[in-house]
Scaffold this active site. Structure first.
Site, PDB file in Angstrom:
ATOM      1  N   ASP A 315       0.825  -1.200   0.000  1.00 38.85           N
ATOM      2  CA  ASP A 315       0.000   0.000   0.000  1.00 38.85           C
ATOM      3  C   ASP A 315       0.864   1.257   0.000  1.00 38.85           C
ATOM      4  O   ASP A 315       1.913   1.316   0.633  1.00 38.85           O
ATOM      5  CB  ASP A 315      -0.896  -0.021   1.246  1.00 38.85           C
ATOM      6  CG  ASP A 315      -1.832   1.160   1.316  1.00 38.85           C
ATOM      7  OD1 ASP A 315      -2.642   1.316   0.396  1.00 38.85           O
ATOM      8  OD2 ASP A 315      -1.744   1.925   2.295  1.00 38.85           O
ATOM      9  N   GLU A 369       0.906  -0.606  -5.112  1.00 37.49           N
ATOM     10  CA  GLU A 369      -0.149   0.392  -5.265  1.00 37.49           C
ATOM     11  C   GLU A 369       0.577   1.730  -5.238  1.00 37.49           C
ATOM     12  O   GLU A 369       0.898   2.267  -4.180  1.00 37.49           O
ATOM     13  CB  GLU A 369      -1.164   0.275  -4.124  1.00 37.49           C
ATOM     14  CG  GLU A 369      -2.413   1.140  -4.323  1.00 37.49           C
ATOM     15  CD  GLU A 369      -2.280   2.519  -3.715  1.00 37.49           C
ATOM     16  OE1 GLU A 369      -2.733   3.491  -4.356  1.00 37.49           O
ATOM     17  OE2 GLU A 369      -1.714   2.640  -2.614  1.00 37.49           O
TER      18      GLU A 369
END
Length: 641
Positions: A315, A369
């Protein structure tokens, strides 16, 4: 474990190269005693606080283990299942902290760590063997993204009212209950993988797991760690891969967690300008500190090794590699000595992480991401890359959704939003995401983003999913969007499963399952995702009709994909084709079984031997409104030899 091995563990830990530090750090049941090791380099003293001493730490004193901040304590008085904290003394005061390496924690709002040990044996040898032989770039990868706490829940009533609050504990399924419901559902829908939003322990439900306190601990909201292993084992036995969101970008400031662990910045960066993630209210790790490197990489390896996770989605990579991720004004900028703005330590941490993961298993899925325009995110480290093997294509996502929110007749002016992603397609190994981030905080659900009336919204959702499935790149869809939830993600409730009683929603679910089946059955849609020869435009600039067409190819076989982004029907529409022959429609999102208007192409369509656009042949077909259609060339054995 012998003293000799512990000395080697200690050495590697302080070098930043111990990628299985969890095997000696934290609490370990060793026969009749439990051994605790923690790292608190600024502490003057450390004690074990537990029920035996009313959490005072009395008579349970750690000893220094070396001279670089490790502390060790062994006791026969602690057993599996008992809660504990570390009482850390510094600068004339003390505080209680959870174990950064704890394998299990109390259910929030309680915050103690729990001594845990299990001897669970996975029975997924078949899956693991198949995984090891796979080529991830050529495999079909269709991911169902799940938030475990809100996918499916119990009804809360007087019989099961929760001990904390009615929106969480009483309603939550356990890991085992999730397995009973989720595994057959994912099988039915034809997804190849499940991606769980973070399962690491976290104190605040509405952080969705992205603000972590327990990097080695499955959240206790849904049961013990063994329950999660059983869930993953069940998924693997059903042939379904498991990806987990992993969050090395930042951690929360809760008092029992990593912040100021021994009274000083230890896990967080000592420079508050770098440490503070202002928009999230969190802290950035000190990526350059060797012990933090050992901590973070060991955490990733823990999930890969001990839980048989098949991949990690990292993330907020942009926030890890850019010193000025949040600093947009000149006076706020931070620079390296050479004037650059790269977080060099963050870059090196990610490289080390990916190298360690792929050294363990080359078939893992390590997904970034990343919202930056940094190059070579999915290039190997030895070629100057960051070392991931996949990157989320956030540009594709934004362009598609921006386009499909536009009025039908204004789309001619932004036609390039449908085509631009192919201009950079082969710079990285992209995954096409429609994730939770796009259906929360007022952004609306996927269906509700679409322009037009209700029928048009569902037709365009089918159209969008058809493009996502057949454009080069693997794909991900967030839970609830496969049934056309009108409400955006309710992060305190469950998916609106009752909508399946209504035709539009039920038919969209059927369509999504059939689309996954089409994708998996035809190698043209996944084998050459990252090979330029796997894609070719047929009709690219027809903004007058808002129609696109392309070829997906694998070796000698190919499929013709057609997309109509307007609510008009076009009969006898010319589509260039790469080879002469007879073509049949094999898939159409406008079929009545999908709640479409049933503009379909029955029978055979002979190619015309005449140059059209960039091909020497074309076919004439009916183009359905707001639809995705696939045509196949009838098998010609002689041609395909």
């Amino acid at each position: 474990m012998s003293a000799e091995w512990l000395e080697m563990d200690k050495y590697l830990f302080h070098q930043g190269t111990h990628y299985n530090a969890y095997q000696f750090m934290g609490a370990h049941v060793l026969g009749d005693e439990v051994r605790f090791i923690t790292w608190a380099p600024n502490a003057t003293h450390v004690q074990l606080a537990c029920e035996h001493n009313d959490y005072s730490g009395e008579d349970m004193d750690f000893e220094p283990f070396g001279d670089q901040g490790l502390w060790i304590f062994k006791t026969p008085n602690m057993k599996k299942g008992e809660a504990y904290k570390y009482k850390i003394y510094f600068q004339g005061t003390s505080h209680l902290k959870s174990d950064p390496y704890g394998f299990y924690h109390e259910r929030r709002p309680a915050t103690a760590s729990i001594v845990h040990h299990d001897d669970f044996t996975f029975t997924d040898d078949g899956w693991m063997s198949k995984r090891g032989r796979s080529n991830v770039y050529q495999e079909p990868i269709s991911i169902y993204e799940v938030h475990l706490g809100t996918w499916m829940r119990h009804t809360v009533d007087s019989a099961n009212y929760g001990t904390v609050d009615e929106l969480t504990d009483a309603a939550h399924f356990s890991y085992d209950e999730i397995a009973e419901a989720l595994v057959p559902y994912v099988e039915k829908m034809g997804y190849t993988h499940v991606e769980f939003m973070p399962l690491t322990e976290h104190p605040f439900d509405l952080s969705w797991g992205y603000q972590v306190t327990g990097y080695f601990s499955p959240t206790s909201r849904f049961g013990e760690p063994t329950g999660l292993k059983r869930l993953i084992n069940r998924l693997h036995e059903a042939g379904i891969g498991v990806i987990m969101d992993f969050v090395p970008a930042h951690f929360c400031k809760d008092a029992h967690g990593l912040r100021m662990f021994d009274g000083m910045p230890v896990y967080e960066h000592p420079d508050p300008r770098i440490a503070e993630k202002r928009q999230w209210g969190t802290l950035t790790f000190d990526y350059g500190r060797p012990e933090v490197q050992s901590f973070l990489i060991s955490s990733a390896m823990y999930w890969l090794r001990e839980f048989h996770i098949d991949g990690l989605r990292i993330d907020a990579v942009h926030s890890m590699i850019d010193l000025n991720f949040e600093n947009h004004e000149a006076q706020d900028k931070i620079y390296n000595e050479d004037g650059s703005e790269t977080n060099i330590a963050g870059v090196e941490l990610l490289k080390k992480l990916n190298k360690a993961a792929f050294l363990y298993d080359e078939a893992l899925l390590m997904m970034a991401e990343d919202s930056s325009d940094e190059a070579k995110i999915t290039h190997p480290v030895h070629t100057g890359g960051l070392g991931f093997n996949f990157k989320w294509d956030l540009g594709w996502m934004h362009d598609r959704l921006d386009y499909m929110e536009q009025d039908f007749y204004g789309r001619a002016n932004i036609h390039n939003k449908l085509t631009f992603s192919m201009a950079y397609k082969y710079n990285e190994n992209y995954l096409l995401p429609l994730s939770h981030d796009e259906v929360v905080h007022g952004k609306k659900s996927i269906v509700d983003k679409m322009a037009g009336d209700q029928w048009q919204k569902f037709a365009q959702t089918r159209l969008l999913y058809g493009n996502q499935t057949t454009e080069p790149g693997k794909q991900l869809l967030f839970m609830g969007q496969e049934i056309g939830m009108f409400h955006e993600w309710k992060d305190k409730g469950q998916v609106d499963w009752h909508l399946l009683e209504y035709p539009y929603h039920h038919s969209l679910q059927k369509y999504t399952a059939d689309l996954n089946a089409l994708y998996r059955a035809h190698p043209e849609f996944h084998k050459w995702d990252y090979v330029p020869e796997g894609f070719r435009w047929l009709l690219v600039d027809d903004n007058a009709h808002s129609v696109l067409s392309y070829v997906r190819r694998y070796k000698e076989t190919f499929k013709i994909c057609i997309f109509n982004y307007r609510p008009e029907v076009y009969h006898d529409f010319k589509i260039p084709v790469p080879e002469p022959g007879v073509y049949r429609e094999i898939f159409n999102s406008d079929e009545d079984r999908y709640s479409g208007s049933h503009v379909i192409n029955d029978g055979r369509h002979f190619s015309m031997d005449e140059h059209y656009i960039r091909e020497d042949q074309y076919i004439k077909v009916s183009i359905a409104p707001l639809a995705f259609q696939v045509f196949d060339l009838e098998d010609d054995t002689d041609r395909r030899k």
